[in-house]
Design an enzyme around this catalytic site. Structure first.
Site, PDB file in Angstrom:
ATOM      1  CB  THR A 188      -0.875   0.073   1.263  1.00  0.00           C
ATOM      2  OG1 THR A 188      -0.008   0.143   2.383  1.00  0.00           O
ATOM      3  CG2 THR A 188      -1.782  -1.113   1.385  1.00  0.00           C
ATOM      4  CD  GLU A 333      -5.034  -2.139   2.868  1.00  0.00           C
ATOM      5  OE1 GLU A 333      -5.611  -1.768   1.824  1.00  0.00           O
ATOM      6  OE2 GLU A 333      -4.340  -1.380   3.562  1.00  0.00           O
ATOM      7  CE  LYS A 441     -12.443  13.992  12.260  1.00  0.00           C
ATOM      8  NZ  LYS A 441     -11.243  13.956  11.432  1.00  0.00           N
ATOM      9  CD1 TRP A 446     -17.038  14.538  11.727  1.00  0.00           C
ATOM     10  CD2 TRP A 446     -17.451  12.476  10.961  1.00  0.00           C
ATOM     11  NE1 TRP A 446     -16.370  13.668  12.529  1.00  0.00           N
ATOM     12  CE2 TRP A 446     -16.592  12.382  12.087  1.00  0.00           C
ATOM     13  CE3 TRP A 446     -17.827  11.309  10.313  1.00  0.00           C
ATOM     14  CZ2 TRP A 446     -16.120  11.166  12.571  1.00  0.00           C
ATOM     15  CZ3 TRP A 446     -17.365  10.097  10.796  1.00  0.00           C
ATOM     16  CH2 TRP A 446     -16.515  10.021  11.907  1.00  0.00           C
TER      17      TRP A 446
HETATM   18  P1  AMP Z   1      -5.864   1.731  -2.626  1.00  0.00           P
HETATM   19  O1  AMP Z   1      -5.594   0.735  -1.560  1.00  0.00           O
HETATM   20  O2  AMP Z   1      -4.680   2.518  -3.029  1.00  0.00           O
HETATM   21  O3  AMP Z   1      -6.536   1.095  -3.790  1.00  0.00           O
HETATM   22  O4  AMP Z   1      -6.879   2.802  -2.027  1.00  0.00           O
HETATM   23  C1  AMP Z   1      -8.074   2.399  -1.410  1.00  0.00           C
HETATM   24  C2  AMP Z   1      -8.863   3.612  -1.007  1.00  0.00           C
HETATM   25  O5  AMP Z   1      -9.240   4.387  -2.146  1.00  0.00           O
HETATM   26  C3  AMP Z   1     -10.161   3.305  -0.318  1.00  0.00           C
HETATM   27  O6  AMP Z   1      -9.996   3.001   1.038  1.00  0.00           O
HETATM   28  C4  AMP Z   1     -10.958   4.583  -0.551  1.00  0.00           C
HETATM   29  O7  AMP Z   1     -10.622   5.576   0.376  1.00  0.00           O
HETATM   30  C5  AMP Z   1     -10.491   5.018  -1.925  1.00  0.00           C
HETATM   31  N1  AMP Z   1     -11.451   4.590  -2.947  1.00  0.00           N
HETATM   32  C6  AMP Z   1     -11.393   3.520  -3.741  1.00  0.00           C
HETATM   33  N2  AMP Z   1     -12.450   3.475  -4.585  1.00  0.00           N
HETATM   34  C7  AMP Z   1     -13.216   4.554  -4.295  1.00  0.00           C
HETATM   35  C8  AMP Z   1     -14.449   5.077  -4.807  1.00  0.00           C
HETATM   36  N3  AMP Z   1     -15.106   4.499  -5.801  1.00  0.00           N
HETATM   37  N4  AMP Z   1     -14.931   6.208  -4.237  1.00  0.00           N
HETATM   38  C9  AMP Z   1     -14.270   6.818  -3.224  1.00  0.00           C
HETATM   39  N5  AMP Z   1     -13.115   6.384  -2.724  1.00  0.00           N
HETATM   40  C10 AMP Z   1     -12.578   5.263  -3.247  1.00  0.00           C
END
Ligand code: AMP
Length: 544
Positions: A188, A333, A441, A446
């Site tokens: 990540t 994850e 916040k 929120w």
């Molecule tokens: P990653 O592990 O780099 O793929 O990032 C995952 C994170 O991206 C998630 O926990 C969300 O915060 C954000 N994310 C992924 N898909 C979306 C979506 N369709 N809308 C909003 N946030 C998203």
């Protein structure tokens, strides 16, 4: 009483075997880093993946050993997906957009013994090779004669991929493996602390591939031509390299050419019907469609994920171009798919505005993924479409722990805390309001930065928008809107703020607007809110 069914491990090698057997002549088309188009088939991929497996045997690689890749979406990377995992080694995809120091750290942490890279990334390899003592073999994804002399000098022993395969037989029996063995890994790219490794298994990958192909998820079949714009170097391109083999569709890979014009051309030439990518990529393609006055000829649906898809983007695809949009959400994850926004029959009867209110949510959990929304004390919140809390998930393709992080598992009673702030409606549609660290916040309440960004994106003068929390003496935090204008467009801060009236509660409306030339994006295409906040904090607090 046990059932009387056969026991077979779910293995990644079975996907390419299936595709080669039943869709052997189906094409896999790649734009290479050299710019030309390369064509192969599932049958040829299987053959070369087997040659690769034999070459890895010759290198003395054991089961579970890691093979790193620093590569774009293309056929050689695809062969590595199957040759490495299929033979029992672990494919470790690295994100080339990270800083070279971070890439070196990740390679060392993962203990990669082989590192395969596209020629585009030669400067990174030259910078880090001496700092990665565990890497025994550096493999350039090219022909022997394409390798520059400087590279041979800078990285002693570097070999070309084609040299490595040449002379290897494709007579190779995939090993029978325990389906729970590790098959691939991806780190990540968090904004704080060291990156953390997620280790997928054969079982989780095959189950995820089944789920990804479902009609209410990506809905792909052998009749499709699929273009993953999402990179194979981040969360296995949302599993598309596996689900494409599972259904036997044509696969089209864009290499490094991810601008709107190049994507348009490739989609048009290859008859792409389905594509998946993050919103910033789609902005480029939509601009190109606008310029050409048409869509790529066969494109009929896209999946948007990785960041929130604004309503304006969904509407442009659907109403202007007749391209269906499916919004999806997931995480590294989670392999990554968690939810997908397929409409139900009852939604089709809704007036367009209400239907769009469903489409901007990230959709329903896919079978296999369980969800909960909880408050700060961990108590369940109602699924009323309004109560905001943290999203917890569990399922067979969701991580149980990070790879050798030195920290306790993040799971709480078996549930993985996503760090996403959401509402869930009575039908189970999950709406991501924010990352918990980005939510604004204000006076103990929120405000969703994503919602404010999505509204700004609907304004015709706005090319890109970000909303960040700014410190405020009375309310703790207040929203500040940051905007990149469309080329040639004119708009004032007060016009943009007026645009919010009637769309959100009054106290949600940002305090101010800052116009900038560019908004910083991270390695996976998401807005770097930390960086943006630091850039803006001085002038903003002065005005608060
Ligand atoms: P990653 O592990 O780099 O793929 O990032 C995952 C994170 O991206 C998630 O926990 C969300 O915060 C954000 N994310 C992924 N898909 C979306 C979506 N369709 N809308 C909003 N946030 C998203």
């Amino acid at each position: 009483m046990n059932g009387l069914m056969q026991q077979h491990d779910l293995l990644i090698s079975s996907l390419i075997e299936f595709a080669a057997r039943y869709h052997g002549d189906t094409e896999i088309v790649s734009r290479r880093v050299e710019g030309d188009i390369h064509r192969t088939t599932y049958a040829q991929v299987r053959s070369r993946a087997k040659q690769l497996a034999r070459a890895l045997d010759d290198f003395g690689l054991e089961r579970g050993d890691r093979v790193g890749t620093l590569a774009w979406n293309g056929y050689r990377h695809y062969e590595l997906y199957y040759g490495v995992s299929g033979s029992g080694r672990v494919l470790h995809t690295l994100n080339p957009r990270l800083h070279p120091d971070q890439i070196a750290w990740i390679i060392n942490h993962a203990g990669d013994r082989v590192l395969a890279f596209d020629m585009t990334f030669t400067p990174i390899i030259q910078a880090i090779a001496a700092r990665c003592p565990k890497v025994e073999r550096w493999v350039a994804l090219c022909e022997a004669q394409q390798m520059p002399a400087e590279l041979r000098q800078a990285v002693p022993g570097v070999q070309s991929y084609e040299e490595m395969l040449a002379g290897q037989s494709d007579e190779y029996a995939w090993p029978s493996l325990d389906e729970n063995l590790a098959s691939s890994m991806c780190y990540t790219s968090g904004t704080t602390g060291n990156p953390k490794g997620v280790l997928y298994s054969h079982r989780s990958t095959v189950l995820h591939a089944y789920a990804a192909a479902l009609p209410d998820v990506m809905d792909v079949s052998a009749r499709d031509a699929v273009l993953p714009v999402v990179p194979m170097f981040h969360v296995n391109a949302w599993g598309i390299p596996y689900s494409s083999a599972l259904v036997g569709c044509k696969l089209v890979m864009p290499g490094p050419a991810l601008d709107g014009a190049s994507l348009f051309r490739l989609m048009d030439d290859e008859g792409v019907t389905f594509a998946a990518g993050v919103p910033t990529i789609w902005l480029g393609l939509l601009n190109q469609m606008q310029e050409e006055g048409r869509k790529p000829r066969a494109l009929n649906r896209v999946v948007i994920g990785g960041s929130a898809a604004p309503a304006s983007m969904i509407a442009t695809f659907q109403d202007r171009w007749g391209v269906k949009v499916r919004h999806a959400w997931g995480m590294t994850e989670m392999s990554p798919l968690g939810t997908a926004c397929a409409l139900k029959n009852k939604h089709l009867e809704l007036p367009p505005e209400q239907r769009m209110a469903v489409q901007v949510t990230q959709g329903r959990p896919i079978f296999g993924v369980d969800v909960r929304v909880v408050d700060g004390q961990g108590a369940d919140l109602p699924w009323d479409g309004a109560s905001m809390g943290e999203l917890l998930v569990k399922g067979p393709w969701i991580m149980s722990d990070y790879y050798e992080s030195g920290q306790p598992s993040p799971l709480r009673d078996g549930w993985f805390p996503t760090g996403d702030v959401v509402t869930i409606d009575p039908d189970g549609y999950v709406h991501i309001m924010d990352r918990s660290k980005d939510v604004i916040k204000s006076g103990g309440e929120w405000i969703s930065s994503i919602e404010l960004e999505n509204i700004a994106m609907a304004h015709p003068a706005v090319a890109m928008a970000a909303c960040v929390a700014m410190p405020h003496a009375k309310w703790d935090e207040r929203p500040l809107l940051v905007v990149v204008k469309r080329p040639g467009a004119q708009v004032t801060a007060s016009e943009l703020l007026a645009f919010y009236e009637g769309k959100v509660a009054k106290w949600w409306i940002p305090d101010d607007v800052r116009f900038v030339d560019a908004i910083p994006l991270g390695a996976t295409g998401k807005i770097l809110k930390n960086k943006l906040r630091t850039q803006l904090i001085e002038p903003a607090s002065a005005g608060a």
